[in-house]
Design a protein around this motif. Sequence first.
Motif, PDB file in Angstrom:
ATOM      1  N   VAL A 228      47.413  36.059  33.881  1.00 38.55           N
ATOM      2  CA  VAL A 228      46.582  36.490  32.763  1.00 38.55           C
ATOM      3  C   VAL A 228      45.251  37.026  33.283  1.00 38.55           C
ATOM      4  O   VAL A 228      44.716  38.027  32.784  1.00 38.55           O
ATOM      5  N   ILE A 229      44.717  36.380  34.312  1.00 34.96           N
ATOM      6  CA  ILE A 229      43.407  36.753  34.851  1.00 34.96           C
ATOM      7  C   ILE A 229      43.488  37.994  35.725  1.00 34.96           C
ATOM      8  O   ILE A 229      42.699  38.938  35.557  1.00 34.96           O
ATOM      9  N   VAL A 230      44.418  38.053  36.660  1.00 36.98           N
ATOM     10  CA  VAL A 230      44.455  39.190  37.580  1.00 36.98           C
ATOM     11  C   VAL A 230      44.888  40.467  36.883  1.00 36.98           C
ATOM     12  O   VAL A 230      44.634  41.567  37.375  1.00 36.98           O
ATOM     13  N   GLU A 231      45.547  40.352  35.714  1.00 34.38           N
ATOM     14  CA  GLU A 231      45.871  41.539  34.932  1.00 34.38           C
ATOM     15  C   GLU A 231      44.620  42.149  34.300  1.00 34.38           C
ATOM     16  O   GLU A 231      44.576  43.353  34.051  1.00 34.38           O
ATOM     17  N   ARG A 232      43.603  41.335  34.026  1.00 38.14           N
ATOM     18  CA  ARG A 232      42.476  41.795  33.221  1.00 38.14           C
ATOM     19  C   ARG A 232      41.162  41.900  33.989  1.00 38.14           C
ATOM     20  O   ARG A 232      40.279  42.657  33.594  1.00 38.14           O
ATOM     21  N   PHE A 233      41.005  41.127  35.048  1.00 35.45           N
ATOM     22  CA  PHE A 233      39.741  41.107  35.791  1.00 35.45           C
ATOM     23  C   PHE A 233      39.921  41.790  37.140  1.00 35.45           C
ATOM     24  O   PHE A 233      40.926  41.594  37.822  1.00 35.45           O
ATOM     25  N   ASP A 234      38.927  42.576  37.534  1.00 35.07           N
ATOM     26  CA  ASP A 234      38.944  43.245  38.826  1.00 35.07           C
ATOM     27  C   ASP A 234      37.648  42.967  39.583  1.00 35.07           C
ATOM     28  O   ASP A 234      37.661  42.288  40.606  1.00 35.07           O
ATOM     29  N   ILE A 235      36.527  43.442  39.046  1.00 38.74           N
ATOM     30  CA  ILE A 235      35.237  43.246  39.715  1.00 38.74           C
ATOM     31  C   ILE A 235      34.901  41.762  39.809  1.00 38.74           C
ATOM     32  O   ILE A 235      34.399  41.286  40.826  1.00 38.74           O
ATOM     33  N   ALA A 236      35.174  41.034  38.736  1.00 39.59           N
ATOM     34  CA  ALA A 236      34.823  39.607  38.674  1.00 39.59           C
ATOM     35  C   ALA A 236      36.044  38.715  38.862  1.00 39.59           C
ATOM     36  O   ALA A 236      36.076  37.590  38.354  1.00 39.59           O
ATOM     37  N   ARG A 237      37.040  39.191  39.574  1.00 42.16           N
ATOM     38  CA  ARG A 237      38.300  38.451  39.691  1.00 42.16           C
ATOM     39  C   ARG A 237      38.117  37.085  40.350  1.00 42.16           C
ATOM     40  O   ARG A 237      38.685  36.081  39.901  1.00 42.16           O
ATOM     41  N   GLY A 238      37.334  37.011  41.401  1.00 42.25           N
ATOM     42  CA  GLY A 238      37.140  35.732  42.081  1.00 42.25           C
ATOM     43  C   GLY A 238      36.510  34.694  41.171  1.00 42.25           C
ATOM     44  O   GLY A 238      36.977  33.559  41.079  1.00 42.25           O
ATOM     45  N   MET A 239      35.453  35.086  40.475  1.00 37.43           N
ATOM     46  CA  MET A 239      34.776  34.157  39.576  1.00 37.43           C
ATOM     47  C   MET A 239      35.664  33.797  38.388  1.00 37.43           C
ATOM     48  O   MET A 239      35.697  32.634  37.951  1.00 37.43           O
ATOM     49  N   ALA A 240      36.407  34.772  37.856  1.00 47.05           N
ATOM     50  CA  ALA A 240      37.293  34.502  36.723  1.00 47.05           C
ATOM     51  C   ALA A 240      38.387  33.508  37.113  1.00 47.05           C
ATOM     52  O   ALA A 240      38.727  32.606  36.341  1.00 47.05           O
ATOM     53  N   LEU A 241      38.952  33.660  38.312  1.00 43.74           N
ATOM     54  CA  LEU A 241      39.954  32.707  38.776  1.00 43.74           C
ATOM     55  C   LEU A 241      39.345  31.312  38.929  1.00 43.74           C
ATOM     56  O   LEU A 241      39.983  30.307  38.607  1.00 43.74           O
ATOM     57  N   SER A 242      38.107  31.262  39.392  1.00 45.03           N
ATOM     58  CA  SER A 242      37.450  29.966  39.535  1.00 45.03           C
ATOM     59  C   SER A 242      37.241  29.301  38.183  1.00 45.03           C
ATOM     60  O   SER A 242      37.454  28.098  38.034  1.00 45.03           O
ATOM     61  N   VAL A 243      36.816  30.086  37.205  1.00 47.08           N
ATOM     62  CA  VAL A 243      36.585  29.538  35.873  1.00 47.08           C
ATOM     63  C   VAL A 243      37.881  29.015  35.283  1.00 47.08           C
ATOM     64  O   VAL A 243      37.946  27.894  34.762  1.00 47.08           O
ATOM     65  N   VAL A 244      38.947  29.819  35.372  1.00 45.10           N
ATOM     66  CA  VAL A 244      40.200  29.415  34.733  1.00 45.10           C
ATOM     67  C   VAL A 244      40.809  28.196  35.425  1.00 45.10           C
ATOM     68  O   VAL A 244      41.373  27.312  34.772  1.00 45.10           O
TER      69      VAL A 244
END
Length: 415
Positions: free
Chosen positions: A126-142
Amino acid sequence: MTYFGEFRAHWPNLLGAMLGIALGAALNHYMTNLFGPSLIAEFGWKRSQFALIGTLGLATMLVLPFAGRFTDRVGPRVAASVGFCAVPLTFLAFSMMRGSIYEFFGITILQSVFGILTTTLVFSRVIVERFDIARGMALSVVMSGAPLVGAALVPVVGEVIEAEGWRAGYRLLAVISAIGGFVAIVLVGGRKPRGAARHEARATGRITRAQLVAMARHPAFLLMVSGMFFCNFPQIVVSSQLKLVLLESGAPSQLATWIVSLYAIGVVCGRFASGIALDRVTPQLVAITALGLPAAGFLILASPATSVWLLAGAVLLIGLAQGAEGDIGAYLTSRTFDMRHYSLIYSFLIASMGLASAAGSIALSLTLGATERFDLFLLLAAALTIVGALCFYFTGRTGRVEIPLPADKPIATMT
């Protein structure tokens, strides 16, 4: 889109994925420590028998690639719906156990198999489909959802177990998982990728066996799978034995429960720190720094130290690195391999984690049987953790895997 713009656009998906990971099968990762002493005391199980719980992850290895492929084809929402139909029922089944450790093992296997569809295998997509620039932080949050919920629920469930018994504790987990899973599924389905990103993320093209073999032989794949194995070899300690380790070190029962909660807080801190670093620093440097931390923690636990602050510090160090490991694996997978087959490829890393947990459980059972103490296993865990961190570090020398994965006319296919 800007760094924070990605969060504004996709926050419902982020929240849903975070709840999904936190309230599915991952609940057992933080809760088994609490149930272990009560189950052993009531049913008379041996600690060496209970340590074998980690070997049950082997049952999921055969189905993991199919679960990954299923997620790639139908999408995270459908896959998660299947998982959350099963996980709450397994918690109810735990609450009705009658005393055989094989009954416990059987329910654990069922939860592991269906619970795959409530893990990062599904929700990180769900995250890697939608986040690119902030992918690392988004994965950390999720991925911080599970330890946050763990930190909050460990004292609550611990109190329920103390006051009403372990059966009431499992029934509480069933209710929490069912409600949380429903909310998560609604949220992750709220928005979809757009344009080319959507086409890439949801492509259902097949991967030929020759291409799969070529990918599996690539140094980056081998190093990542090996790194996951060595870093997760000690997983049995933190998933089901940590309170027993602390009790052996002289910590009182209530204090040991508090320190287990501190482990979950350490995981959250480690994930946020690694997420920020992954978006700004070479991921291999993040890996060697973060994933080497548990070695010091395991060495402290293996020592004769009985100081509360030393024990708490050791658990915190282990938690910090455990938080980083999940982010680093998912991030490197999305940056190194073709996104159309993200869940399939990531499933092999998760399979490596399961194999490591099983191998660690066998090693722990053998060392406990021989010495009746955790010290020897903790020393082995420290050494292998360093090896795993080095494996992730050396992926920086391999580059991106450029193996074509055409969507049509495959010679032979993996469906």
